[in-house]
Design a protein around this motif. Structure first.
Motif, short mmCIF file in Angstrom:
data_model
loop_
_atom_site.label_atom_id
_atom_site.label_comp_id
_atom_site.label_asym_id
_atom_site.label_seq_id
_atom_site.Cartn_x
_atom_site.Cartn_y
_atom_site.Cartn_z
N UNK A 100 0.83 -1.21 0.00
CA UNK A 100 0.00 0.00 0.00
C UNK A 100 0.86 1.26 0.00
N UNK A 101 1.95 1.23 0.75
CA UNK A 101 2.84 2.39 0.81
C UNK A 101 3.47 2.64 -0.56
N UNK A 102 3.92 1.57 -1.23
CA UNK A 102 4.52 1.73 -2.55
C UNK A 102 3.51 2.25 -3.57
N UNK A 103 2.30 1.71 -3.54
CA UNK A 103 1.26 2.19 -4.46
C UNK A 103 0.92 3.65 -4.19
N UNK A 104 0.87 4.03 -2.91
CA UNK A 104 0.57 5.41 -2.55
C UNK A 104 1.66 6.35 -3.07
N UNK A 105 2.92 5.96 -2.85
CA UNK A 105 4.03 6.82 -3.29
C UNK A 105 4.08 6.93 -4.81
N UNK A 106 3.87 5.82 -5.51
CA UNK A 106 3.87 5.85 -6.97
C UNK A 106 2.74 6.73 -7.50
N UNK A 107 1.57 6.64 -6.88
CA UNK A 107 0.43 7.47 -7.30
C UNK A 107 0.73 8.94 -7.07
N UNK A 108 1.32 9.26 -5.91
CA UNK A 108 1.63 10.66 -5.62
C UNK A 108 2.70 11.20 -6.58
N UNK A 109 3.72 10.40 -6.89
CA UNK A 109 4.75 10.86 -7.83
C UNK A 109 4.16 11.10 -9.22
N UNK A 110 3.32 10.18 -9.68
CA UNK A 110 2.69 10.38 -10.99
C UNK A 110 1.78 11.60 -11.00
N UNK A 111 1.07 11.83 -9.92
CA UNK A 111 0.17 12.99 -9.83
C UNK A 111 0.96 14.29 -9.85
N UNK A 112 2.00 14.39 -9.02
CA UNK A 112 2.81 15.61 -8.95
C UNK A 112 3.54 15.82 -10.28
N UNK A 113 4.13 14.75 -10.82
CA UNK A 113 4.83 14.87 -12.10
C UNK A 113 3.90 15.27 -13.23
#
Length: 132
Positions: A100-113
């Motif tokens: 869940x932590x990895x999915x959350x971080x990947x989602x946040x990076x894609x959103x910010x990027x």
């Protein structure tokens, strides 16, 4: 199903020459009654081969489904309920663990990027290059 099968599952019926034959076919017709559905099988044609394959596939599928042993899966719902209802200060979307932590971080990076790239493209489109 072919002749010689159990009488309760299938019956073969011989048709007279004039009935239940599709146009352009030759040979004697044999109908196979399978679970209340009558299928026509023409002896010596491609349709007969296709029908035999269809009936064999149906038999295999039925046998596989009906005789397959069912695996008992452990019920993990009570454990998961305790984990997610525990008041330990972790947000519910991260309580599932490292995945869940990895999915959350990947989602946040894609959103910010994606947001940064969209703003960059808007800025480039609003200030076009001057032509000399």
């Amino acid at each position: 199903m072919v002749r010689g099968s159990s009488p309760s599952s299938a019956r073969s019926i011989k048709f007279p020459d004039a009935c239940a034959r599709p146009e352009g076919s030759s040979g004697s017709g044999v109908a196979v009654l399978v679970s209340g559905v009558r299928l026509l099988r023409l002896v010596g044609s491609n349709r007969a081969k296709m029908l035999r394959n269809l009936l064999a596939l149906r038999q295999i599928a039925q046998r596989t489904i009906s005789t397959a042993s069912r695996r008992q899966i452990e019920n993990k719902v009570p454990e998961k309920q305790k984990l997610f209802q525990e008041d330990n200060g972790i947000p519910v979307h991260l309580k599932g663990g490292i995945a869940d932590a990895l999915l959350y971080r990947a989602t946040m990076m894609l959103t910010v990027g994606g947001t940064a790239y969209a703003i960059y493209q808007l800025a480039m489109a609003s200030f076009p290059k001057k032509q000399d």
